[in-house]
Design an enzyme around this catalytic site. Structure first.
Site, PDB file in Angstrom:
ATOM      1  N   GLN A 126       0.816  -1.218   0.000  1.00 59.47           N
ATOM      2  CA  GLN A 126       0.000   0.000   0.000  1.00 59.47           C
ATOM      3  C   GLN A 126       0.854   1.274   0.000  1.00 59.47           C
ATOM      4  O   GLN A 126       0.419   2.322  -0.461  1.00 59.47           O
ATOM      5  CB  GLN A 126      -0.949   0.001   1.207  1.00 59.47           C
ATOM      6  CG  GLN A 126      -0.241   0.016   2.557  1.00 59.47           C
ATOM      7  CD  GLN A 126      -1.182  -0.260   3.734  1.00 59.47           C
ATOM      8  OE1 GLN A 126      -2.359  -0.518   3.535  1.00 59.47           O
ATOM      9  NE2 GLN A 126      -0.667  -0.207   4.939  1.00 59.47           N
ATOM     10  N   THR A 146       9.076  -2.125   9.566  1.00 61.88           N
ATOM     11  CA  THR A 146      10.440  -2.314   9.076  1.00 61.88           C
ATOM     12  C   THR A 146      11.095  -0.982   8.726  1.00 61.88           C
ATOM     13  O   THR A 146      12.311  -0.848   8.824  1.00 61.88           O
ATOM     14  CB  THR A 146      10.431  -3.214   7.820  1.00 61.88           C
ATOM     15  OG1 THR A 146       9.673  -4.383   8.113  1.00 61.88           O
ATOM     16  CG2 THR A 146      11.829  -3.606   7.404  1.00 61.88           C
ATOM     17  N   HIS A 192       5.973   1.323  20.932  1.00 56.88           N
ATOM     18  CA  HIS A 192       7.172   1.047  21.723  1.00 56.88           C
ATOM     19  C   HIS A 192       8.106   2.229  21.516  1.00 56.88           C
ATOM     20  O   HIS A 192       8.270   2.715  20.399  1.00 56.88           O
ATOM     21  CB  HIS A 192       7.748  -0.280  21.212  1.00 56.88           C
ATOM     22  CG  HIS A 192       9.197  -0.475  21.382  1.00 56.88           C
ATOM     23  ND1 HIS A 192       9.827  -0.401  22.597  1.00 56.88           N
ATOM     24  CD2 HIS A 192      10.167  -0.782  20.483  1.00 56.88           C
ATOM     25  CE1 HIS A 192      11.121  -0.660  22.428  1.00 56.88           C
ATOM     26  NE2 HIS A 192      11.347  -0.875  21.162  1.00 56.88           N
ATOM     27  N   TYR A 233      17.225  -1.352  25.795  1.00 61.10           N
ATOM     28  CA  TYR A 233      18.288  -1.839  24.919  1.00 61.10           C
ATOM     29  C   TYR A 233      18.934  -0.659  24.189  1.00 61.10           C
ATOM     30  O   TYR A 233      18.322   0.414  24.068  1.00 61.10           O
ATOM     31  CB  TYR A 233      17.774  -2.904  23.937  1.00 61.10           C
ATOM     32  CG  TYR A 233      16.752  -2.442  22.935  1.00 61.10           C
ATOM     33  CD1 TYR A 233      17.136  -1.811  21.753  1.00 61.10           C
ATOM     34  CD2 TYR A 233      15.392  -2.640  23.159  1.00 61.10           C
ATOM     35  CE1 TYR A 233      16.198  -1.398  20.820  1.00 61.10           C
ATOM     36  CE2 TYR A 233      14.451  -2.220  22.224  1.00 61.10           C
ATOM     37  CZ  TYR A 233      14.861  -1.602  21.057  1.00 61.10           C
ATOM     38  OH  TYR A 233      13.935  -1.180  20.143  1.00 61.10           O
ATOM     39  N   VAL A 292       6.142 -10.927  13.263  1.00 64.69           N
ATOM     40  CA  VAL A 292       7.494 -11.454  13.070  1.00 64.69           C
ATOM     41  C   VAL A 292       8.492 -10.311  13.241  1.00 64.69           C
ATOM     42  O   VAL A 292       8.325  -9.263  12.619  1.00 64.69           O
ATOM     43  CB  VAL A 292       7.640 -12.053  11.654  1.00 64.69           C
ATOM     44  CG1 VAL A 292       9.059 -12.545  11.425  1.00 64.69           C
ATOM     45  CG2 VAL A 292       6.634 -13.177  11.440  1.00 64.69           C
ATOM     46  N   ASP A 330       0.593 -36.975  17.919  1.00 65.25           N
ATOM     47  CA  ASP A 330       0.258 -38.352  18.284  1.00 65.25           C
ATOM     48  C   ASP A 330      -1.152 -38.352  18.839  1.00 65.25           C
ATOM     49  O   ASP A 330      -1.557 -37.435  19.552  1.00 65.25           O
ATOM     50  CB  ASP A 330       1.271 -38.947  19.275  1.00 65.25           C
ATOM     51  CG  ASP A 330       1.214 -38.298  20.649  1.00 65.25           C
ATOM     52  OD1 ASP A 330       0.853 -37.096  20.739  1.00 65.25           O
ATOM     53  OD2 ASP A 330       1.550 -38.967  21.639  1.00 65.25           O
TER      54      ASP A 330
HETATM   55  P1  FAD Z   1       5.960  -4.322   8.156  1.00 65.15           P
HETATM   56  O1  FAD Z   1       7.325  -3.812   8.004  1.00 65.15           O
HETATM   57  O2  FAD Z   1       5.027  -3.477   8.931  1.00 65.15           O
HETATM   58  O3  FAD Z   1       5.419  -4.569   6.714  1.00 65.15           O
HETATM   59  C1  FAD Z   1       4.056  -4.818   6.458  1.00 65.15           C
HETATM   60  C2  FAD Z   1       3.717  -4.130   5.174  1.00 65.15           C
HETATM   61  O4  FAD Z   1       2.430  -4.509   4.778  1.00 65.15           O
HETATM   62  C3  FAD Z   1       3.710  -2.634   5.331  1.00 65.15           C
HETATM   63  O5  FAD Z   1       4.670  -2.086   4.494  1.00 65.15           O
HETATM   64  C4  FAD Z   1       2.301  -2.236   4.984  1.00 65.15           C
HETATM   65  O6  FAD Z   1       2.224  -1.034   4.296  1.00 65.15           O
HETATM   66  C5  FAD Z   1       1.833  -3.407   4.144  1.00 65.15           C
HETATM   67  N1  FAD Z   1       0.378  -3.577   4.181  1.00 65.15           N
HETATM   68  C6  FAD Z   1      -0.391  -3.709   5.281  1.00 65.15           C
HETATM   69  N2  FAD Z   1      -1.681  -3.849   4.941  1.00 65.15           N
HETATM   70  C7  FAD Z   1      -1.709  -3.816   3.587  1.00 65.15           C
HETATM   71  C8  FAD Z   1      -2.757  -3.894   2.646  1.00 65.15           C
HETATM   72  N3  FAD Z   1      -4.044  -4.046   3.002  1.00 65.15           N
HETATM   73  N4  FAD Z   1      -2.444  -3.805   1.340  1.00 65.15           N
HETATM   74  C9  FAD Z   1      -1.172  -3.645   0.932  1.00 65.15           C
HETATM   75  N5  FAD Z   1      -0.139  -3.545   1.799  1.00 65.15           N
HETATM   76  C10 FAD Z   1      -0.413  -3.630   3.101  1.00 65.15           C
HETATM   77  N6  FAD Z   1      12.631  -6.110  15.523  1.00 65.15           N
HETATM   78  C11 FAD Z   1      13.849  -6.663  15.676  1.00 65.15           C
HETATM   79  O7  FAD Z   1      14.053  -7.791  15.289  1.00 65.15           O
HETATM   80  N7  FAD Z   1      14.856  -5.982  16.274  1.00 65.15           N
HETATM   81  C12 FAD Z   1      14.686  -4.723  16.730  1.00 65.15           C
HETATM   82  O8  FAD Z   1      15.618  -4.133  17.268  1.00 65.15           O
HETATM   83  C13 FAD Z   1      13.427  -4.114  16.589  1.00 65.15           C
HETATM   84  N8  FAD Z   1      13.211  -2.889  17.073  1.00 65.15           N
HETATM   85  C14 FAD Z   1      12.011  -2.277  16.850  1.00 65.15           C
HETATM   86  C15 FAD Z   1      11.835  -0.970  17.285  1.00 65.15           C
HETATM   87  C16 FAD Z   1      10.666  -0.324  17.036  1.00 65.15           C
HETATM   88  C17 FAD Z   1      10.506   1.088  17.501  1.00 65.15           C
HETATM   89  C18 FAD Z   1       9.604  -1.002  16.387  1.00 65.15           C
HETATM   90  C19 FAD Z   1       8.332  -0.314  16.108  1.00 65.15           C
HETATM   91  C20 FAD Z   1       9.772  -2.303  15.983  1.00 65.15           C
HETATM   92  C21 FAD Z   1      10.966  -2.951  16.212  1.00 65.15           C
HETATM   93  N9  FAD Z   1      11.163  -4.280  15.814  1.00 65.15           N
HETATM   94  C22 FAD Z   1      12.397  -4.855  15.962  1.00 65.15           C
HETATM   95  C23 FAD Z   1      10.074  -5.073  15.240  1.00 65.15           C
HETATM   96  C24 FAD Z   1      10.178  -5.101  13.727  1.00 65.15           C
HETATM   97  O9  FAD Z   1      10.360  -3.834  13.245  1.00 65.15           O
HETATM   98  C25 FAD Z   1       8.912  -5.686  13.117  1.00 65.15           C
HETATM   99  O10 FAD Z   1       8.529  -6.820  13.797  1.00 65.15           O
HETATM  100  C26 FAD Z   1       9.134  -6.039  11.657  1.00 65.15           C
HETATM  101  O11 FAD Z   1       9.681  -4.964  10.966  1.00 65.15           O
HETATM  102  C27 FAD Z   1       7.828  -6.462  10.999  1.00 65.15           C
HETATM  103  O12 FAD Z   1       8.059  -6.692   9.641  1.00 65.15           O
HETATM  104  P2  FAD Z   1       6.844  -7.024   8.681  1.00 65.15           P
HETATM  105  O13 FAD Z   1       7.394  -7.187   7.323  1.00 65.15           O
HETATM  106  O14 FAD Z   1       6.059  -8.115   9.258  1.00 65.15           O
HETATM  107  O15 FAD Z   1       5.887  -5.767   8.815  1.00 65.15           O
END
Ligand code: FAD
Length: 826
Positions: A33, A43, A222, A256, A357, A549
């Site tokens: 999107q 991300t 967060h 952290y 994830v 099982d």
């Molecule tokens: P996203 O990156 O959110 O991607 C999902 C995508 O789906 C988005 O781009 C969105 O636009 C798209 N989308 C959603 N709905 C639709 C739709 N209906 N149609 C089309 N597109 C759509 N993780 C770590 O491992 N280490 C860290 O140090 C860490 N620190 C973090 C710090 C912060 C402040 C935050 C907020 C998160 C942190 N995380 C960390 C967690 C990590 O960022 C996320 O868990 C991870 O980026 C999720 O990836 P994703 O691809 O699942 O989701």
């Protein structure tokens, strides 16, 4: 290859496209999107810390793979992983112990790590005030994922390989026909598909709704802080996000840290949970940048006041800095048990989810999903992240919200493996609950069921407990959520008779003209026997890994009662029943979950038959009901189904009744049993007795990573049967060809407890890990089961590492109790 749509171009979606394309799939469309240059999900601002060690083996291996993959993902001399190492510091004695426990996980799952003293922490991390620190855990292969760069490079690589990306395109509907996905509706038209994988991150709930699928996650904000430039970092790094110090965790204060060029980046969980609904955040804007994206909210400085003091205590160089304006509250997903959500919808075939994830696990999750989609199974056991692992009660929005917030609060807490939720509780109770409360049951919760672990009423019997049944005093950790009363309950089960509440054991009714065909096809056993037969059997995957099982009781020609492990089994059976019916409408089979409307008492012990004879005119003699047979009967006027089985290895029956008759059934047995010394017994004794008998528990002692021969359940595989799922893969395999075996260990000193997941060492080498452990009351020693290389055999010595201490143990022939089966068959 199937037409595949991936929703979301975050770190998960792009990795999945990459993993699929590298396995030869060619028709892949990724729909995003936001703009591809910066989609605006979690991300887009992830600081990328990758701490690999996790209590879950699978999650650890996912992280390990992410590290390896991102190390190799490179362009212009810069890869996507800065392997600075990880350091977790302890400022309390409890945390020091926790670091040793984590070191155990590291050894069990094959990650290099060391516990080090304050001076070495200071050497590794000169900015810390070492007087605050008691110890540290150093993991040299941890580090920083360059997540946004990884997304860019993966898009570039997969586009070159033919993957189509649609940006500025929101998925607005999931199309389906006859229970199978057929495509998606988007703001730019329909895209047809055979498989749709939602990698929508914290928008997962909304996308799930489009497919009628509950996605139990909660978006929470967060805090992520950036400081103003730190004088000690001035000119240190060439890159704007450069770092050379290890990533640092100060879990005692929920904090952290990472270097970020000239400044520090600090993450804090030391604030109240701040839940959001993704739909309320509005559509992703046309233009997304660092300051302007849906996953990024305004910083709330008041929530960082206390944590900021703690940061400056541990890292005095921060006293020269301020909180920078670029600090923010970022959104990502939490779940009821903290695990990811990976798997196929139970409602819609072909609709998959890979959400909640972390960047840490992203490549590993993507690989696992790609493996399942292309080959039918993953090399990783996916139970810990399986989408369908939740009970219906756990899918309710209020439950998801409360438990996910609790997981946020506890994210860095030291949690005992048995530690129960304080709330929500008492969601599901068995019909015996009132009686259990009267008997002083100590309840722990699992899958929203309240399950008695022991009964305080039995404390009255402690002074009658014979010396040889008494168990040694436990260390503080293994004594938690445990009571010496369990010894009384074990003793009475082995010498008199006990009533166990088996109600939470999942029961499924499989009925109809296709029931036999369905179960024959899916299980390793022969379930075509006449009504009355009970079969212990396995579900395997295509590669022969153990999916579950189960016990299958044939009650009528077209009616089976299946004792299963959980909602995943239910989803599997229903999906396979749909397939069978589609192949041949004459072979319809209906799967009904009867767990909630029924109840079960395990009545077990040498006096069980004397007891039951008083309350039933049905024939419960050995001739009347043989071992592994079942029948309908009447007990105290209540219609029941009795299956002659026992997980504790004693004479007796699982007695099933409909729920409204449960309390009466309990009372009838209880009253009749008084003269035989009947007691109510709980799961603490149960777990110990089953290990003495060598009975495996699915999920701990065997998973999809193990075949039946390694797991010691080869007896449940009927190779003479024409065909069943997994049969071909088992061809040529046997106990003899297995390179590892599930082994029974007894602890040499007769008293040191372990709890599970600890590494098993031969010399200095970790050769396996503990799957289940308990004190064996009957044999007077602690027992641990562990997977060990085949070379290590009965009589060999090993050591189990428990909080850094080495505990000598011996590989012992099993089962430890009643190998002749005289109790069960008596
Ligand atoms: P996203 O990156 O959110 O991607 C999902 C995508 O789906 C988005 O781009 C969105 O636009 C798209 N989308 C959603 N709905 C639709 C739709 N209906 N149609 C089309 N597109 C759509 N993780 C770590 O491992 N280490 C860290 O140090 C860490 N620190 C973090 C710090 C912060 C402040 C935050 C907020 C998160 C942190 N995380 C960390 C967690 C990590 O960022 C996320 O868990 C991870 O980026 C999720 O990836 P994703 O691809 O699942 O989701």
């Amino acid at each position: 290859s199937p037409r595949t749509v991936i929703i979301g171009a975050g770190i998960v979606g792009t990795n999945l496209a990459d993993e699929l394309v590298s396995r030869g799939w060619s028709d892949i469309t990724v729909i995003e999107q936001g703009p591809l240059s910066m989609p605006g999900g979690s991300t887009s601002h992830a600081p990328g810390l990758v701490f690999q060690i996790n209590p879950s083996k699978t999650m650890t291996l996912f992280a390990k793979y992410t590290v390896e993959k991102f190390m190799g993902l490179e362009k212009d001399g810069l890869n996507c992983f800065n392997q600075v190492g990880g350091l977790e510091v302890a400022t309390t004695e409890a945390r020091v112990a926790e670091l040793y426990r984590k070191l155990g996980y590291a050894k069990s799952w094959g990650i290099e790590a060391r516990v080090i003293g304050p001076a070495e922490c200071k050497d590794l991390y000169p900015h810390i005030d070492e007087s605050q620190v008691l110890a540290g855990l150093h993991i040299p292969t941890d580090g920083l994922a360059r997540a946004a760069r990884a997304v860019d490079l993966l898009i570039e690589r997969t586009q070159a390989a033919g993957v189509t990306y649609l940006e500025h395109t929101a998925v607005t509907g999931v199309l389906q026909e006859n229970g199978h996905v057929t495509g998606v509706e988007t703001t730019n038209g329909v895209v047809e598909a055979d498989i749709v994988v939602s990698c929508a991150g914290f928008w997962g709930v909304e996308v799930g709704k489009m497919a009628g699928t509950d996605v139990p996650l909660l978006p929470l904000a967060h805090q992520f802080v950036k400081t103003t430039p730190v004088p000690a970092l001035a000119g240190k790094h060439k890159l704007a996000d450069g770092a050379t110090l290890p990533i640092l965790r100060h879990q005692d204060q929920d904090l952290y840290f990472r270097e970020w060029g000239e400044v520090y980046g600090i993450g804090s969980y030391a604030h109240k949970p701040m839940p959001y609904v993704a739909a309320d955040l509005g559509p992703t804007p046309e233009h997304v940048d660092d300051e302007n994206m849906p996953s990024r909210l305004d910083f709330t400085p008041e929530d960082f006041e206390g944590p900021w003091d703690e940061c400056r205590k541990l890292l005095p160089c921060l006293q020269e800095t301020e909180i920078a304006e670029s600090s923010f509250n970022g959104i990502f997903s939490f779940t009821p048990d903290g695990g990811s959500l990976v798997g196929e919808s139970r409602e819609v075939d072909g609709f998959w989810v890979a959400e909640a994830v972390w960047v840490t696990h992203s490549a590993g999750v993507a690989r696992a999903v790609a493996e399942v989609l292309t080959t039918g199974r993953s090399q990783y056991d996916l139970a810990d992240c399986e989408l369908n692992r939740f009970e219906e009660t756990q899918l309710a929005p209020a439950y998801v919200s409360e438990t996910s917030q609790q997981n946020f609060v506890e994210i860095y807490d030291i949690l005992h493996p048995l530690q129960p939720k304080e709330s929500p509780r008492n969601i599901r109770v068995s019909p015996f609950h009132a009686r259990q409360v009267e008997l002083g049951a100590f309840f722990l919760e699992a899958g929203t069921w309240e399950r008695p672990h022991w009964y305080e009423a039995n404390a009255a019997l402690l002074d009658q407990l014979p010396e040889e049944w008494k168990s040694p005093t436990r260390d503080d950790w293994s004594a938690r959520y445990y009571s010496p009363i369990a010894a009384v309950e074990a003793w009475k089960t082995r010498t008199a008779v006990a009533m166990y509440d088996m109600t939470p054991l999942r029961r499924l009714e499989v009925s109809g003209p296709g029931a036999e065909t369905l179960l024959q096809r899916l299980t390793t056993g022969d379930v075509s026997k006449k009504p009355g037969a009970v079969t212990y059997t396995l579900f395997l995957d295509e590669q022969g890994g153990i999916k579950s099982d189960i016990t299958v009781a044939r009650l009528e020609e077209e009616l089976y009662q299946v004792g299963a492990n959980g909602p995943v089994d239910l989803a599997y059976l229903r999906r396979e029943a749909r397939k069978l019916r589609a192949e041949n409408p004459a072979l319809a089979a209906e799967i009904r979950d009867t767990t909630g409307g029924t109840c079960c008492i395990g009545l077990w012990g040498p006096l069980a038959r004397d007891l039951i004879a008083k309350v039933s005119t049905d024939d419960f003699t050995n001739d009347g009901l043989k071992y592994f047979r079942g029948k309908r009967a009447t007990i105290g006027g209540i219609p029941v189904t009795a299956l002659r089985l026992s997980y504790v290895g004693e004479l007796g029956w699982e007695i099933y009744a409909s729920a409204e008759n449960g309390q009466k059934l309990w009372d009838v047995l209880w009253e009749a049993g008084q003269e035989h010394g009947v007691i109510a017994a709980g799961r603490a004794a149960f777990g110990a007795l089953r290990l003495e008998k060598g009975y495996r528990s699915w999920g701990a002692d065997m998973t999809t990573e193990h075949d039946p021969y390694e797991a010691g359940v080869g007896f449940a595989v009927k190779t003479a049967k024409e065909d069943f799922v997994g049969k071909a893969a088992l061809e040529g395999r046997s106990v003899e060809t297995s390179s590892r075996r599930l082994r029974c260990l007894t602890i040499d000193d007769g008293k040191s407890m372990v709890l599970g997941k600890e590494p098993v060492l031969s010399g200095e080498t970790a050769v396996g890990y503990v799957t289940s452990a308990a004190y064996g009351f009957t044999i007077g020693k602690p027992i641990a089961y562990a997977y060990l290389p085949a070379e290590i055999g009965e009589g060999d010595q090993v050591e189990i590492e428990y909080f850094g201490q080495r505990i000598p143990a011996t590989v012992t022939p099993e089962p430890l109790f009643d190998p002749e089966m005289s109790r069960l068959r008596g």
